[in-house]
Design a protein around this motif. Structure first.
Motif, PDB file in Angstrom:
ATOM      1  N   UNK A 190      18.902  15.326  -5.310  1.00  0.00           N
ATOM      2  CA  UNK A 190      17.995  15.198  -6.447  1.00  0.00           C
ATOM      3  C   UNK A 190      16.572  15.456  -5.974  1.00  0.00           C
ATOM      4  N   UNK A 191      15.708  15.768  -6.917  1.00  0.00           N
ATOM      5  CA  UNK A 191      14.305  16.089  -6.619  1.00  0.00           C
ATOM      6  C   UNK A 191      13.421  15.011  -7.238  1.00  0.00           C
ATOM      7  N   UNK A 192      12.488  14.495  -6.445  1.00  0.00           N
ATOM      8  CA  UNK A 192      11.571  13.460  -6.908  1.00  0.00           C
ATOM      9  C   UNK A 192      10.192  14.084  -7.067  1.00  0.00           C
ATOM     10  N   UNK A 193       9.636  13.936  -8.267  1.00  0.00           N
ATOM     11  CA  UNK A 193       8.294  14.461  -8.535  1.00  0.00           C
ATOM     12  C   UNK A 193       7.452  13.335  -9.097  1.00  0.00           C
ATOM     13  N   UNK A 194       6.433  12.923  -8.338  1.00  0.00           N
ATOM     14  CA  UNK A 194       5.518  11.886  -8.779  1.00  0.00           C
ATOM     15  C   UNK A 194       4.165  12.511  -9.054  1.00  0.00           C
ATOM     16  N   UNK A 196       0.832  -1.207   0.000  1.00  0.00           N
ATOM     17  CA  UNK A 196       0.000   0.000   0.000  1.00  0.00           C
ATOM     18  C   UNK A 196       0.865   1.254   0.000  1.00  0.00           C
ATOM     19  N   UNK A 197       0.367   2.285  -0.644  1.00  0.00           N
ATOM     20  CA  UNK A 197       1.081   3.554  -0.637  1.00  0.00           C
ATOM     21  C   UNK A 197       0.572   4.380   0.543  1.00  0.00           C
ATOM     22  N   UNK A 198       1.452   5.184   1.121  1.00  0.00           N
ATOM     23  CA  UNK A 198       1.058   6.042   2.227  1.00  0.00           C
ATOM     24  C   UNK A 198       0.247   7.199   1.673  1.00  0.00           C
ATOM     25  N   UNK A 199      -0.797   7.550   2.373  1.00  0.00           N
ATOM     26  CA  UNK A 199      -1.655   8.639   1.917  1.00  0.00           C
ATOM     27  C   UNK A 199      -0.858   9.936   1.823  1.00  0.00           C
ATOM     28  N   UNK A 200      -1.205  10.754   0.825  1.00  0.00           N
ATOM     29  CA  UNK A 200      -0.484  12.000   0.600  1.00  0.00           C
ATOM     30  C   UNK A 200      -0.622  12.945   1.788  1.00  0.00           C
TER      31      UNK A 200
END
Length: 144
Positions: A121-125, A45-49
């Motif tokens: 670095x920058x992560x953008x999803x 599961x992904x953690x809620x934003x």
């Protein structure tokens, strides 16, 4: 969200396999693929934003991060007031916040508490706020 996407993908692939491969084999492969896709989505599961865990800084070193922690504490209090979490859970999380705030990080070389974040670095999803990956460096001596 990930689980819903897995359901849609499973149905599409199941129907696609049914149209390409003859009856008994297409059915078995379609069910197998759907089961694997749904199992993966459920077990990862992904953690809620908007989760407090994503919002809180574990080791605040500047005013912006301290304000961010204050806002996370306000959200925690709001969840307790709305009875979304129990009193015990609220008190435990609040204690975790206070322990972090009053036991600041110190440099192992010079003992300074003044750090700066160095972004590598920058992560953008898609659908999530951008985040930076990096490390904290002491402003006085430059140690990590």
């Amino acid at each position: 969200m990930r689980f819903i996407i897995a359901i849609i993908a499973s149905v599409m692939v199941f129907i696609g396999i049914q149209t390409i491969i003859p009856f008994p084999y297409g059915l078995v492969l379609g069910v197998l693929f759907a089961t694997v896709a749904l199992w993966y989505a459920k077990s990862h599961p992904s953690t809620a934003k908007d989760s407090i865990l994503n919002y809180r800084r574990v080791d605040p070193i500047n005013e912006r991060e301290k304000k961010q922690n204050d806002e996370a504490l306000r959200v925690l209090e709001k969840k307790y007031i709305e009875e979304k979490i129990s009193k015990e859970e609220y008190l435990q999380r609040k204690k975790d916040f206070e322990d972090t705030e009053y036991n600041p990080r110190k440099c192992s070389i010079c003992g300074s508490e003044d750090f700066e974040f160095v972004s590598e670095k920058r992560i953008e999803e898609i659908g999530e706020a951008p985040s930076d990956v990096g490390y904290y460096r002491c402003k006085r001596c430059g140690a990590k």
